[in-house]
Design a protein around this motif. Structure first.
Motif, PDB file in Angstrom:
ATOM      1  N   GLN A  74      -5.326  -7.467   7.855  1.00 26.50           N
ATOM      2  CA  GLN A  74      -6.110  -6.473   8.583  1.00 26.50           C
ATOM      3  C   GLN A  74      -6.784  -7.106   9.793  1.00 26.50           C
ATOM      4  OE1 GLN A  74      -8.404  -5.266   4.992  1.00 26.50           O
ATOM      5  NE2 GLN A  74      -8.003  -3.176   5.701  1.00 26.50           N
TER       6      GLN A  74
ATOM      7  N   ASP B 287      -9.201  -2.635  11.608  1.00 28.90           N
ATOM      8  CA  ASP B 287      -8.667  -2.098  10.350  1.00 28.90           C
ATOM      9  C   ASP B 287      -9.709  -2.186   9.233  1.00 28.90           C
ATOM     10  OD1 ASP B 287      -6.002  -1.303  11.025  1.00 28.90           O
ATOM     11  OD2 ASP B 287      -5.490  -3.410  11.233  1.00 28.90           O
ATOM     12  N   LYS B 288     -10.434  -3.277   9.198  1.00 26.48           N
ATOM     13  CA  LYS B 288     -11.463  -3.427   8.163  1.00 26.48           C
ATOM     14  C   LYS B 288     -12.581  -2.408   8.363  1.00 26.48           C
ATOM     15  CE  LYS B 288     -10.746  -8.254   6.896  1.00 26.48           C
ATOM     16  NZ  LYS B 288     -10.421  -7.893   5.503  1.00 26.48           N
TER      17      LYS B 288
ATOM     18  N   PRO C  78       0.832  -1.220   0.000  1.00 29.31           N
ATOM     19  CA  PRO C  78       0.000   0.000   0.000  1.00 29.31           C
ATOM     20  C   PRO C  78       0.857   1.256   0.000  1.00 29.31           C
ATOM     21  CG  PRO C  78      -0.759  -1.595   1.654  1.00 29.31           C
ATOM     22  CD  PRO C  78       0.565  -2.068   1.162  1.00 29.31           C
TER      23      PRO C  78
ATOM     24  N   GLN D  39     -11.108   0.811   7.102  1.00 25.08           N
ATOM     25  CA  GLN D  39     -10.439   0.732   5.804  1.00 25.08           C
ATOM     26  C   GLN D  39      -9.000   1.249   5.901  1.00 25.08           C
ATOM     27  OE1 GLN D  39     -11.758  -0.616   2.656  1.00 25.08           O
ATOM     28  NE2 GLN D  39     -12.877  -1.514   4.379  1.00 25.08           N
ATOM     29  N   THR D  40      -8.273   0.680   6.864  1.00 26.18           N
ATOM     30  CA  THR D  40      -6.881   1.050   7.071  1.00 26.18           C
ATOM     31  C   THR D  40      -6.016  -0.193   7.022  1.00 26.18           C
ATOM     32  OG1 THR D  40      -7.147   0.877   9.479  1.00 26.18           O
ATOM     33  CG2 THR D  40      -7.452   3.064   8.465  1.00 26.18           C
ATOM     34  N   VAL D  41      -4.723   0.017   6.963  1.00 22.57           N
ATOM     35  CA  VAL D  41      -3.756  -1.073   6.973  1.00 22.57           C
ATOM     36  C   VAL D  41      -2.498  -0.562   7.656  1.00 22.57           C
ATOM     37  CG1 VAL D  41      -2.744  -0.489   4.730  1.00 22.57           C
ATOM     38  CG2 VAL D  41      -2.625  -2.838   5.552  1.00 22.57           C
TER      39      VAL D  41
ATOM     40  N   ASP E  44      -3.057   8.475   0.782  1.00 20.65           N
ATOM     41  CA  ASP E  44      -1.889   8.519   1.642  1.00 20.65           C
ATOM     42  C   ASP E  44      -1.915   9.729   2.576  1.00 20.65           C
ATOM     43  OD1 ASP E  44       0.447   7.563   2.664  1.00 20.65           O
ATOM     44  OD2 ASP E  44       1.739   8.449   1.150  1.00 20.65           O
TER      45      ASP E  44
ATOM     46  N   SER F 115      -4.433   4.809   5.295  1.00 26.13           N
ATOM     47  CA  SER F 115      -5.703   4.504   4.658  1.00 26.13           C
ATOM     48  C   SER F 115      -5.467   3.732   3.377  1.00 26.13           C
ATOM     49  CB  SER F 115      -6.463   5.803   4.359  1.00 26.13           C
ATOM     50  OG  SER F 115      -7.597   5.543   3.556  1.00 26.13           O
ATOM     51  N   LEU F 116      -6.419   2.885   3.016  1.00 28.15           N
ATOM     52  CA  LEU F 116      -6.291   2.137   1.770  1.00 28.15           C
ATOM     53  C   LEU F 116      -6.502   3.029   0.554  1.00 28.15           C
ATOM     54  CD1 LEU F 116      -8.135  -1.205   2.592  1.00 28.15           C
ATOM     55  CD2 LEU F 116      -5.677  -0.825   2.365  1.00 28.15           C
TER      56      LEU F 116
ATOM     57  N   LEU G 265      -3.971  -8.390   3.111  1.00 27.92           N
ATOM     58  CA  LEU G 265      -3.563  -7.141   3.754  1.00 27.92           C
ATOM     59  C   LEU G 265      -3.295  -7.280   5.250  1.00 27.92           C
ATOM     60  CD1 LEU G 265      -5.993  -4.650   1.970  1.00 27.92           C
ATOM     61  CD2 LEU G 265      -3.565  -5.029   1.509  1.00 27.92           C
TER      62      LEU G 265
END
Length: 340
Positions: free
Chosen positions: A302, A306-307, A141, A310-312, A255, A251-252, A300
């Motif tokens: 996650q 995180d899901k 990512p 929508q982050t990683v 940036d 964030s997916l 990912l």
């Protein structure tokens, strides 16, 4: 029985065709749409070779020992390409009785399905081509590698220790009062257990103040955790533990900074179950499942929080953030030479 000699498409140059003599490719290539001769290609003209130093290339008439004939070196065998699709590989004829695949003899010891456009199955030593079995590549990512699971666990333990220290400072008095309220009950239970009595009758009652103290403790603990994690992740993507381990929450989709809303959603999934610790540790079980989800999530890694946001979590490259030292003045020293 070997593959029958004939003209086949050259896998190294699909727009050409060459002659397969049963053991390798011979002759010069022809255009793929050209009509080849019925048999093997004519022998290629031998390239002229230069004579060795001090040796005349021709024996001129009239010279001592001259005969007027041209002296040429022994021609070397023209190298042939072996593995179809791999230019310059050693000659490896196909297995006995194997017919050509896509117009090209197969490779020896071939297994598996043929690769489209490669002329035959792939030998075990080379593995399968990406067109048949794509090689899994871990996502990056925003150009950053995913955080290792061990580093994520270490960062979380550091954060737990920091929040625990805050609770000792802010929540310590309430915890002490709660222990004082439930102390008589637990001491009586321990006394009966030592005596071999498992009866629960006649135990001292737990005061209503103990229930209120437990609720206050959980509220303060959750508030301290929220204040510790949410603002820092919203602004920099890093808590203290992630900064130490050089990890970052991104964030997916973009940036940019996560912002307070996304950071709060991420914490809510993991932090709000703290209030369910009141129910026989149910909240701890929910938090454990949330964090353990990274062990099974692919690609990912996650966690459930995180899901939700929508982050990683990624790993920062040390070479990006570490400033390079200023260049030193060039004194004209040569590598390995003496220095003044």
């Amino acid at each position: 029985m070997t593959v029958q000699p004939g003209w086949y498409t050259d896998p190294a140059e699909p727009n050409t065709q060459r002659y397969w003599d049963g053991g390798g490719w011979i002759g010069a290539p022809l255009p793929a749409d050209a009509t080849p001769p019925p048999g093997p290609p004519p022998a290629e003209p031998e390239p002229p070779t230069s004579p060795a130093p001090g040796t005349p290339a021709t024996d001129a008439p009239g010279s001592p020992g001259g005969t007027g004939t041209t002296t040429t070196a022994t021609p070397t065998a023209r190298p042939t390409s072996g593995l179809p699709g791999v230019p310059g590989s050693p000659v490896q004829p196909g297995p006995p009785g194997a017919p050509p695949v896509n117009g090209v003899p197969p490779w020896p010891g071939a297994v598996g399905p043929p690769s489209p456009g490669q002329g035959g199955p792939v030998p075990p030593a080379w593995g399968y081509p990406p067109s048949v079995f794509p090689v899994f590549q871990e996502p990056r990512p925003h150009g950053k590698a995913l955080a290792p699971l061990g580093a994520r666990l270490a960062a979380r333990l550091i954060d737990i220790g920091a929040v625990l220290l805050l609770n000792v400072l802010v929540n310590g008095w309430f915890v002490w009062r709660y222990v004082e309220e439930i102390g008589p009950v637990y001491r009586e239970i321990v006394r009966r257990s030592v005596a071999g009595n498992s009866s629960t009758e006649g135990l001292p009652p737990v005061s209503a103040q103990a229930d209120w103290l437990l609720l206050v403790i959980l509220v303060i603990a959750a508030a301290l955790w929220f204040a510790y994690e949410v603002p820092s992740v919203a602004n920099t993507g890093q808590t203290f533990g992630k900064r130490v381990l050089r990890l970052k929450v991104v964030s997916l989709g973009t940036d940019e900074k996560l912002g307070f809303g996304r950071s709060a959603r991420r914490w809510n999934t993991l932090g709000l179950p703290t209030f369910f610790w009141y129910c026989c540790g149910l909240g701890f079980l929910l938090q454990l499942v949330d964090c353990a989800f990274v062990l099974f999530d692919r690609p990912l890694r996650q966690a459930l929080h995180d899901k939700r946001a929508q982050t990683v979590v990624v790993r920062l490259d040390r070479s990006v953030d570490t400033p390079s030292p200023p260049p030193t003045a060039d004194r004209g020293d040569t590598p390995g030479g003496p220095t003044s």
